[in-house]
Design a protein around this motif. Sequence first.
Motif, PDB file in Angstrom:
ATOM      1  N   VAL A  79     -11.527  57.821  -3.299  1.00  0.00           N
ATOM      2  CA  VAL A  79     -10.677  58.658  -2.450  1.00  0.00           C
ATOM      3  C   VAL A  79     -10.850  60.109  -2.872  1.00  0.00           C
ATOM      4  CG1 VAL A  79      -8.309  59.167  -1.746  1.00  0.00           C
ATOM      5  CG2 VAL A  79      -8.971  56.818  -2.242  1.00  0.00           C
ATOM      6  N   ALA A  80     -11.131  60.966  -1.892  1.00  0.00           N
ATOM      7  CA  ALA A  80     -11.258  62.402  -2.185  1.00  0.00           C
ATOM      8  C   ALA A  80     -10.533  63.180  -1.101  1.00  0.00           C
ATOM      9  CB  ALA A  80     -12.728  62.795  -2.259  1.00  0.00           C
ATOM     10  N   TYR A  81     -10.400  64.468  -1.277  1.00  0.00           N
ATOM     11  CA  TYR A  81      -9.697  65.300  -0.314  1.00  0.00           C
ATOM     12  C   TYR A  81     -10.504  66.542   0.021  1.00  0.00           C
ATOM     13  CZ  TYR A  81      -5.363  62.690  -0.455  1.00  0.00           C
ATOM     14  OH  TYR A  81      -4.423  61.711  -0.318  1.00  0.00           O
ATOM     15  N   THR A  82     -10.419  66.976   1.279  1.00  0.00           N
ATOM     16  CA  THR A  82     -11.005  68.264   1.636  1.00  0.00           C
ATOM     17  C   THR A  82     -10.056  69.357   1.154  1.00  0.00           C
ATOM     18  OG1 THR A  82      -9.841  68.451   3.724  1.00  0.00           O
ATOM     19  CG2 THR A  82     -11.915  67.241   3.741  1.00  0.00           C
ATOM     20  N   ALA A  83     -10.539  70.593   1.185  1.00  0.00           N
ATOM     21  CA  ALA A  83      -9.698  71.714   0.766  1.00  0.00           C
ATOM     22  C   ALA A  83      -8.490  71.834   1.687  1.00  0.00           C
ATOM     23  CB  ALA A  83     -10.512  73.003   0.773  1.00  0.00           C
ATOM     24  N   GLU A  84      -8.592  71.327   2.917  1.00  0.00           N
ATOM     25  CA  GLU A  84      -7.458  71.378   3.847  1.00  0.00           C
ATOM     26  C   GLU A  84      -6.497  70.234   3.590  1.00  0.00           C
ATOM     27  OE1 GLU A  84     -10.672  71.478   4.863  1.00  0.00           O
ATOM     28  OE2 GLU A  84     -10.692  73.662   5.036  1.00  0.00           O
ATOM     29  N   ARG A  85      -6.714  69.502   2.516  1.00  0.00           N
ATOM     30  CA  ARG A  85      -5.888  68.363   2.114  1.00  0.00           C
ATOM     31  C   ARG A  85      -5.953  67.198   3.082  1.00  0.00           C
ATOM     32  NH1 ARG A  85      -2.481  72.192  -0.089  1.00  0.00           N
ATOM     33  NH2 ARG A  85      -0.917  72.198   1.521  1.00  0.00           N
ATOM     34  N   ASN A  86      -7.110  67.028   3.730  1.00  0.00           N
ATOM     35  CA  ASN A  86      -7.326  65.823   4.529  1.00  0.00           C
ATOM     36  C   ASN A  86      -7.999  64.789   3.639  1.00  0.00           C
ATOM     37  OD1 ASN A  86      -6.277  66.961   6.839  1.00  0.00           O
ATOM     38  ND2 ASN A  86      -8.260  67.900   7.353  1.00  0.00           N
ATOM     39  N   GLU A  87      -7.469  63.559   3.700  1.00  0.00           N
ATOM     40  CA  GLU A  87      -8.010  62.508   2.859  1.00  0.00           C
ATOM     41  C   GLU A  87      -9.355  62.032   3.397  1.00  0.00           C
ATOM     42  OE1 GLU A  87      -5.090  59.546   2.171  1.00  0.00           O
ATOM     43  OE2 GLU A  87      -6.499  58.141   1.249  1.00  0.00           O
ATOM     44  N   VAL A  88     -10.300  61.775   2.518  1.00  0.00           N
ATOM     45  CA  VAL A  88     -11.567  61.148   2.892  1.00  0.00           C
ATOM     46  C   VAL A  88     -11.745  59.921   2.006  1.00  0.00           C
ATOM     47  CG1 VAL A  88     -14.062  61.435   3.089  1.00  0.00           C
ATOM     48  CG2 VAL A  88     -12.549  63.385   3.481  1.00  0.00           C
ATOM     49  N   ASP A  89     -11.768  58.728   2.619  1.00  0.00           N
ATOM     50  CA  ASP A  89     -11.961  57.492   1.870  1.00  0.00           C
ATOM     51  C   ASP A  89     -13.429  57.101   1.942  1.00  0.00           C
ATOM     52  OD1 ASP A  89      -9.239  57.302   1.337  1.00  0.00           O
ATOM     53  OD2 ASP A  89      -8.866  56.377   3.289  1.00  0.00           O
ATOM     54  N   ILE A  90     -13.994  56.764   0.817  1.00  0.00           N
ATOM     55  CA  ILE A  90     -15.432  56.464   0.785  1.00  0.00           C
ATOM     56  C   ILE A  90     -15.655  55.100   0.140  1.00  0.00           C
ATOM     57  CG2 ILE A  90     -17.675  57.264  -0.069  1.00  0.00           C
ATOM     58  CD1 ILE A  90     -16.492  60.079  -0.197  1.00  0.00           C
ATOM     59  N   PHE A  91     -16.399  54.237   0.851  1.00  0.00           N
ATOM     60  CA  PHE A  91     -16.832  52.973   0.266  1.00  0.00           C
ATOM     61  C   PHE A  91     -18.296  53.113  -0.111  1.00  0.00           C
ATOM     62  CE2 PHE A  91     -13.257  51.760   2.872  1.00  0.00           C
ATOM     63  CZ  PHE A  91     -12.592  50.820   2.100  1.00  0.00           C
ATOM     64  N   ILE A  92     -18.622  52.662  -1.314  1.00  0.00           N
ATOM     65  CA  ILE A  92     -20.004  52.803  -1.769  1.00  0.00           C
ATOM     66  C   ILE A  92     -20.573  51.426  -2.054  1.00  0.00           C
ATOM     67  CG2 ILE A  92     -21.517  53.937  -3.454  1.00  0.00           C
ATOM     68  CD1 ILE A  92     -18.864  55.541  -4.221  1.00  0.00           C
ATOM     69  N   GLY A  93     -21.628  51.035  -1.324  1.00  0.00           N
ATOM     70  CA  GLY A  93     -22.309  49.765  -1.565  1.00  0.00           C
ATOM     71  C   GLY A  93     -23.688  50.029  -2.123  1.00  0.00           C
ATOM     72  N   PRO A  94     -24.445  48.984  -2.377  1.00  0.00           N
ATOM     73  CA  PRO A  94     -25.774  49.159  -2.975  1.00  0.00           C
ATOM     74  C   PRO A  94     -26.698  49.977  -2.083  1.00  0.00           C
ATOM     75  CG  PRO A  94     -25.088  46.861  -3.033  1.00  0.00           C
ATOM     76  CD  PRO A  94     -24.104  47.557  -2.176  1.00  0.00           C
ATOM     77  N   SER A  95     -26.582  49.777  -0.752  1.00  0.00           N
ATOM     78  CA  SER A  95     -27.484  50.509   0.139  1.00  0.00           C
ATOM     79  C   SER A  95     -26.718  51.072   1.319  1.00  0.00           C
ATOM     80  CB  SER A  95     -28.579  49.574   0.633  1.00  0.00           C
ATOM     81  OG  SER A  95     -27.983  48.557   1.413  1.00  0.00           O
ATOM     82  N   TRP A  96     -25.452  51.227   1.177  1.00  0.00           N
ATOM     83  CA  TRP A  96     -24.669  51.782   2.283  1.00  0.00           C
ATOM     84  C   TRP A  96     -23.497  52.598   1.783  1.00  0.00           C
ATOM     85  CZ3 TRP A  96     -19.852  49.647   1.771  1.00  0.00           C
ATOM     86  CH2 TRP A  96     -19.783  48.397   1.144  1.00  0.00           C
ATOM     87  N   LEU A  97     -23.007  53.476   2.651  1.00  0.00           N
ATOM     88  CA  LEU A  97     -21.863  54.332   2.331  1.00  0.00           C
ATOM     89  C   LEU A  97     -21.006  54.417   3.581  1.00  0.00           C
ATOM     90  CD1 LEU A  97     -21.541  56.722  -0.162  1.00  0.00           C
ATOM     91  CD2 LEU A  97     -21.359  58.012   1.946  1.00  0.00           C
ATOM     92  N   ILE A  98     -19.691  54.288   3.397  1.00  0.00           N
ATOM     93  CA  ILE A  98     -18.765  54.423   4.522  1.00  0.00           C
ATOM     94  C   ILE A  98     -17.819  55.575   4.221  1.00  0.00           C
ATOM     95  CG2 ILE A  98     -17.041  53.262   5.954  1.00  0.00           C
ATOM     96  CD1 ILE A  98     -18.090  50.608   4.907  1.00  0.00           C
ATOM     97  N   THR A  99     -17.693  56.481   5.196  1.00  0.00           N
ATOM     98  CA  THR A  99     -16.702  57.553   5.044  1.00  0.00           C
ATOM     99  C   THR A  99     -15.647  57.363   6.118  1.00  0.00           C
ATOM    100  OG1 THR A  99     -18.202  58.921   6.352  1.00  0.00           O
ATOM    101  CG2 THR A  99     -18.167  59.313   3.996  1.00  0.00           C
ATOM    102  N   VAL A 100     -14.374  57.326   5.705  1.00  0.00           N
ATOM    103  CA  VAL A 100     -13.264  57.188   6.650  1.00  0.00           C
ATOM    104  C   VAL A 100     -12.409  58.434   6.529  1.00  0.00           C
ATOM    105  CG1 VAL A 100     -11.332  55.759   7.375  1.00  0.00           C
ATOM    106  CG2 VAL A 100     -13.275  54.708   6.200  1.00  0.00           C
ATOM    107  N   ARG A 101     -12.161  59.078   7.678  1.00  0.00           N
ATOM    108  CA  ARG A 101     -11.433  60.348   7.600  1.00  0.00           C
ATOM    109  C   ARG A 101     -10.617  60.561   8.857  1.00  0.00           C
ATOM    110  NH1 ARG A 101     -14.694  63.750  10.641  1.00  0.00           N
ATOM    111  NH2 ARG A 101     -16.339  62.465  11.503  1.00  0.00           N
ATOM    112  N   GLU A 102      -9.786  61.591   8.857  1.00  0.00           N
ATOM    113  CA  GLU A 102      -8.964  61.862  10.023  1.00  0.00           C
ATOM    114  C   GLU A 102      -9.833  62.370  11.150  1.00  0.00           C
ATOM    115  OE1 GLU A 102      -5.580  64.256   8.860  1.00  0.00           O
ATOM    116  OE2 GLU A 102      -5.431  62.990   7.078  1.00  0.00           O
TER     117      GLU A 102
END
Lengths: 317, 317, 317, 317, 317
Positions: A79-102
């Motif tokens: 879980v990370a945040y942009t400077a505007e305080r929007n949450e960005v959820d990231i899933f990290i797999g062996p060969s894939w990445l998922i970003t979930v955001r507003e």
Amino acid sequence: MITARCYPDGTTKEVNPLDVSEEIKRPEQLVWVDVSGPTEDDLALLQDEFSLHPLAMEDVRERHQRPKLEHYPSHAFLVAYTAERNEVDIFIGPSWLITVREDDVPGEPSFIDRTRKRFERTRAEHTTVGFLLYVVLDELVDGYFSRNDEVEDELEDLENRIFGEGPVDERDIQHELFEVRRRLLLYRRLAVPTRDVLAALLRKEVEWIDDNAVTHLQDVFDHVLRAIDMVDNHRELMGNVVDAHLAIISNRMNKVMKRMTSWGAILLGSTLITGIYGMNFKHMPELGWILGFWWALGLMAFITVAGYLWFRAKDWL
Amino acid sequence: MITARCYPDGTTKEVNPLDVSEEIKRPEQLVWVDVSGPTEDDLALLQDEFSLHPLAMEDVRERHQRPKLEHYPSHAFLVAYTAERNEVDIFIGPSWLITVREDDVPGEPSFIDRTRKRFERTRAEHTTVGFLLYVVLDELVDGYFSRNDEVEDELEDLENRIFGEGPVDERDIQHELFEVRRRLLLYRRLAVPTRDVLAALLRKEVEWIDDNAVTHLQDVFDHVLRAIDMVDNHRELMGNVVDAHLAIISNRMNKVMKRMTSWGAILLGSTLITGIYGMNFKHMPELGWILGFWWALGLMAFITVAGYLWFRAKDWL
Amino acid sequence: MITARCYPDGTTKEVNPLDVSEEIKRPEQLVWVDVSGPTEDDLALLQDEFSLHPLAMEDVRERHQRPKLEHYPSHAFLVAYTAERNEVDIFIGPSWLITVREDDVPGEPSFIDRTRKRFERTRAEHTTVGFLLYVVLDELVDGYFSRNDEVEDELEDLENRIFGEGPVDERDIQHELFEVRRRLLLYRRLAVPTRDVLAALLRKEVEWIDDNAVTHLQDVFDHVLRAIDMVDNHRELMGNVVDAHLAIISNRMNKVMKRMTSWGAILLGSTLITGIYGMNFKHMPELGWILGFWWALGLMAFITVAGYLWFRAKDWL
Amino acid sequence: MITARCYPDGTTKEVNPLDVSEEIKRPEQLVWVDVSGPTEDDLALLQDEFSLHPLAMEDVRERHQRPKLEHYPSHAFLVAYTAERNEVDIFIGPSWLITVREDDVPGEPSFIDRTRKRFERTRAEHTTVGFLLYVVLDELVDGYFSRNDEVEDELEDLENRIFGEGPVDERDIQHELFEVRRRLLLYRRLAVPTRDVLAALLRKEVEWIDDNAVTHLQDVFDHVLRAIDMVDNHRELMGNVVDAHLAIISNRMNKVMKRMTSWGAILLGSTLITGIYGMNFKHMPELGWILGFWWALGLMAFITVAGYLWFRAKDWL
Amino acid sequence: MITARCYPDGTTKEVNPLDVSEEIKRPEQLVWVDVSGPTEDDLALLQDEFSLHPLAMEDVRERHQRPKLEHYPSHAFLVAYTAERNEVDIFIGPSWLITVREDDVPGEPSFIDRTRKRFERTRAEHTTVGFLLYVVLDELVDGYFSRNDEVEDELEDLENRIFGEGPVDERDIQHELFEVRRRLLLYRRLAVPTRDVLAALLRKEVEWIDDNAVTHLQDVFDHVLRAIDMVDNHRELMGNVVDAHLAIISNRMNKVMKRMTSWGAILLGSTLITGIYGMNFKHMPELGWILGFWWALGLMAFITVAGYLWFRAKDWL
């Protein structure tokens, strides 16, 4: 909205989100799924396709998590945040990445667009999930610095108003001081756990991140340290400003009191003169003078001017 | 009151508290004993049935312990608190769990009811003592967030009153500020050792807790961290509010003094006029004027209005 | 501007920057490349000749990094600051060292000149990259102490003005206090990470640094500790000064109020006398006295002198 | 005064202090020597009989040590304090324990009496030096809580006086605040090193302490943690009280100034009326009115009442 | 001045400083070289005889080092301070010790004399370099306590003046508070690194220190801890005094304002009476009374006494 892209052999290919579970099985393939403003259906589809852990999905649904890194058997959750305080959820797999955001704000370039362009530009060299993660996090953290610059400007503005000569609305200043301090506090609360997340990545807690990406993440780590440093700096400066401000208010009161005393004394002096010539003694020579009245007025004028100059010299007026 | 339940093969069975020592010997069995408002007899029965350690029992009797985790040969002893600051003592055995807590408030759903329902709903998958512990702790910690929201509301209310324009009772505000700070302090004192207890559980210090439960407890740990984070945030904001408030009080005093000076000067001006025409000089032309009296009153009115406008322009009135 | 020097067999030889990649291949050779006010061309040449890592080069281009030490496969990258807060970027290779810094101020001896002279004087004994690094860092850190002395002088000056008897411009003092505190803060921000960089060097994280150089770097480490110590000292003293200052302002206000009260009482006393003899009673013996007027004036003078002495004795005037 | 007791086979036997060196050689024997108000002779005898280390004896003679645990070849030396801040020095041998303390206050049950009774009551089960040490330390630490309760009462009293409406002697309150803070400080200084001593015992740094005693000492450790927790709590509350108090003083001054302004304005209003009708104009109709005097007095009364109500409404009076 | 002593076989022998390099080669020999107010020649001789490391010599020449312990191949280098803040540099070799210090103050027994006497008295038992070092450091640290007592006295004096009733010169108090705080700060800066030096010695970082000496150094370590404890205590008490003092100043101002208001109201009351009987109404019965004047004066006296009693009752006067 779900957007899925594959990066086989240095090219880019959009794929149907429903097919990603197939795509990620192919060797030498990198899949990036970006979800903006996720609906319940989107999340269910994601969980299904990538076998995401229910606890992680719960965090995504609840939102307002602290920046953190969690390890599940088949993937990691960040879980990370942009400077505007929007949450960005990231899933990290062996060969894939998922970003979930507003959802994107229409008409404003989202940080994901910038990320995608930058990644696709540099992709040729490093098409790994670690490098993609680096680009995402680097874009996030870079945003922190422009926020920092804003705070710096506000701080300077406050300083100028507090140490300046012009009249100020104290209540306004207090409120602004308070707001800037609150903002710094929130900002710090995001940056410090983000640092810990990056430290965990550098310790190679996520096995799918290659050495090259770690070298690059070191750079992001360094930026976060710098951002925290600046926030701490600003926080301490704010504390000093508050101290100085209190002393300045006290001092201003001192000045008001001196002025009050001075004018009070001058006016009382003149009043005393009128009192003296208002006494009813039979034998007061001045009362009979032709110019007695003017003599009294002159005395008052003299007292006023002399008093004014006297207090002026003492810097009370 | 003692309530004992067995969870064999995915079903639920109430058992007589006197038989639990038999039940816990059966394999693949999970026993949960819940004690509300324990009497001395209840505690003696418990100690007897489960061979609980005397030192732990002493803590249960004394109450007001810090949140902690203690290890005894045949069981672990854990102290936690609800958001309402009610103590919950938990004994953890290889296949059983005991919760000891204050009596339920009649008519209010106790957190144990919520816990039981949730556990029995999800029991099918995970009938282990670790997972039961997770559900208990998760329910406890979730309560912290609603408390946090209350504090946030109070804080906002205080801010509005302090930074607002309306009249306020300072003594009230001081008392409330103090009370909120005291509450935050107590809250923190519960949350921080609870975090340490969870960290100890995550380090697998209690051997009967399975890996699946540890994954779930990680989530509770995360929530406690978030709760502590919020409390620290509120504490620091309170500190800032107190700073701002002091400056605002000082400033209000400044304003009062300016107003005082202004009206004092205006009134003294008029008094000076009356003093002047109250002098007993023989030769004062105005005294003979038909409208002399009105001339003097006019002078006073002029001084009052001019003074008022002058001080108004300087923002002293 | 790039200046490259070789130190073969105890002699010094200037070389063409384009040839350094050749020079560094020779055994028993030490190459020092110093770049002041680097242009983009200079940086490209450097990167090319020494195969410097792109991320490090990015830091050099961006500047305003925190003091830090980074490890790349073929070299280390170190950021340090002069006491004047000019960044110095240092690349450390097995047999070479690169210093990148801002352009020299014309007519002022740059710290690099001092470094070069000192290194070439002591070179005979220790021509190693570690010793060269030691000389560079020692010169940098030595500059910190003269800055510290400046702050000490300012602090003493502020103390004298605050605790002294003379009149002071409070706003000025506040501003200066604030500026000194800001400076100390910035200074600390440089010194603390520099300490960490040195600690990393002492832990021998950079393999090309020989034992002899480590012994010398220990000395630099010690100096940085001393500098940090002094800054912390000054910071705390500043805090104490601020406390004392606040109390002094409060106290000054106390004095102003006492004086105000005293003079107010004295003047009101005289005014009361005039009021008494201004009453229109038919039977007031004094009014008929030949010296009645002088009697009244005498009374006022007596009240004034007695009041003055009385308040003087109470130390209110 | 030296009292020596042996605990062979579950019984108690008083022995001559001169014989203890013989007694401690017997197997399965526990010897407890208690010394109150030690004379130089007592100490010499002790040192001789038990071969105590000179450095430890020096500490016993000097007194005012910090709570600490020291290891000597043949024994350990422990310093602790009662809640009344009386030092208790404890020597721990393989089968003996020495307690050295100040003289008993006559007529007051000393904590050693309580300790002895408790130990002899529970002795049957655990006649080990570790358990005896546990009983001694537990009695000491239990005393801390009653002190804590006293501080809590004082704090509540101070709060009531500060936040209450009644008149208070500020100087008194300041002094009391200061005294409570000083007491908390001293208290903390004792409790924190006591915690460290217990932690060292729990780490089994003293080899003669058996596992059973360690389990019990864990309980004492927990109590000390709780005591420290409470002290920290009180310290922070005191800090908040001090903050609130300062704001309340400032605010009280605000109120005094408002009241001053209000009454000043009202009185000046009446004075202005008398000034107006004290002017010497020939043509002032009211002067001739039969009820002119009453008219003027009425005006003054009106001004006073109206002013009073007006300021009352503004909450200035 | 260099004084060299040998301690062979329990005797003491003064030796020529030029011969010490010979003496230290003999087995079972301890050499102590003491240098007071070293000249450049003295230092050169020392460096030569004992092969001291140039970096350590540089520190000796520069002075004003932090307390520290440094390891060189053939010796260790230790910096400590007396309570009077005089630096003492100590070199520790396998069988020799060098102390370098400022010149003795004539007529005052230097701490080295005390050290020497004590060492030679106890030498018979322990003629090792470690024990000699212990005696030196113990003497140094013992001096800290008498300084602590001085600070305690000053603190008590300040408390009495601040909380007392007598008049005080605020500026003086502020200055003294500031000076005591500065002294405490400097003192702490010496004691804390001294603690670290001792901890390093206890960790046996210097191999020539025997076990017996380590046991004794533990005692010195303990004393330093106690000294730091006291300093921290005093520092916190000073902070509390400063808080209390600020509140007392504020409160004193409150009192001044109340008194001002009270006397102002009383005087204005009397002035109002004179104003009333100074009005020129034709019909004012009192004006004709024989005792009218005395009636008015009586009224004023009544207002003054009543007002005085009224304000007295409200504790404003």
